[in-house]
Design an enzyme around this catalytic site. Sequence first.
Site, short mmCIF file in Angstrom:
data_model
loop_
_atom_site.label_atom_id
_atom_site.label_comp_id
_atom_site.label_asym_id
_atom_site.label_seq_id
_atom_site.Cartn_x
_atom_site.Cartn_y
_atom_site.Cartn_z
N LEU A 95 0.66 -1.28 -0.06
CA LEU A 95 0.14 -0.16 0.18
C LEU A 95 0.90 1.43 -0.08
O LEU A 95 0.64 2.11 -0.80
CB LEU A 95 -0.84 -0.17 1.10
N ALA A 154 2.02 -2.29 9.15
CA ALA A 154 1.64 -3.44 10.02
C ALA A 154 2.51 -4.69 10.08
O ALA A 154 3.15 -4.83 9.28
CB ALA A 154 0.06 -3.95 9.67
N TYR A 155 1.99 -5.49 11.11
CA TYR A 155 2.86 -7.08 11.15
C TYR A 155 1.71 -7.75 10.31
O TYR A 155 0.65 -7.81 10.88
CB TYR A 155 3.03 -7.37 12.29
N THR A 156 1.95 -8.26 9.17
CA THR A 156 1.06 -9.00 8.33
C THR A 156 1.31 -10.36 8.04
O THR A 156 0.81 -11.09 7.22
CB THR A 156 1.03 -8.20 6.97
N THR A 172 -8.29 -5.10 8.93
CA THR A 172 -8.31 -6.26 8.04
C THR A 172 -9.71 -7.03 8.07
O THR A 172 -10.14 -7.00 9.23
CB THR A 172 -7.30 -7.04 8.65
N TYR A 199 -3.04 -12.71 14.61
CA TYR A 199 -3.00 -11.52 13.63
C TYR A 199 -4.28 -10.44 13.63
O TYR A 199 -4.40 -9.59 14.00
CB TYR A 199 -2.48 -12.00 12.10
#
Length: 285
Positions: free
Chosen positions: A13, A62-64, A103, A127
């Site tokens: 993004l 983010a941690y994705t 999300t 998550y």
Amino acid sequence: MQKILVTGATGQLGSEFKILSKNYPQFDWIFADRTQISLDYINKLIEQLENIQPNIILNCGAYTAVDKAESETELADVVNHRAVSVIATYTKEHDVKLIHVSTDYVFDGTSSIALNEEALTNPINVYGATKRAGELAALAVNPDVLIIRTSWVYSSFGNNFVKTMSRLMQERDSLNVVNDQIGSPTYAADLAQAMMDIVSNENWIPGIYNYSNEGEISWYEFVLAIQEITGEQCEVKGIPSSAYPTPAARPAYSLLDKSKIIATYGIEVPDYKESLKKCMGLLKG
């Protein structure tokens, strides 16, 4: 000139915002990677924000790593929850606008109809739980925050499902793809445009919004759509999730209802196939 800070600038993004920013020269753009905005090191975060002094923050960082989060719970929580709380607190204290990206994984997947912003959340993996905690923390400290939930994000940048499947179809004779998880993909360029449509609007109406491309498909159908565009001869077979176990559970159904963002901001939501063609065209070069 108003200053826009984009966190997670090297992600999918963030990379799309770098392209899109050329259409918005009225803003001073700051694209921050992990060294400039340390979402994983909260003690530095306030100082970093104060050094930049943004007027608008687009929190794309983010941690994705969904499966990895099951074993890196603390790190996922710091980035997706606690850092978001710090950013939201900063925006409240300095009258800064914040759009935070969340999300569809905040849902448990038991719905059979498209999920609106009022639908009950019940994350089934770490998550999703950390992202939901981030939403709640942001709204608790700053009710003026705007949150966008999205799903199945892909782009011509970074690592993602579309690029992986395109490559695997070239390398293999057959592919097995999960056919019982239903949702809709999101082309990151479309999401970035939707966020800028909100930033450019005179009205700032805080709260949670949903955004993904139009369409209701499984991952298997997504691969068939990719194959239709590439023309690869690989045999694609649909399999149940039970045949492809992963460390983190995935919601079986997480289709997002976009009617609120359309009604509030007049956002145009492209069909997933049209956006997929655009992205694949860029990948072909």
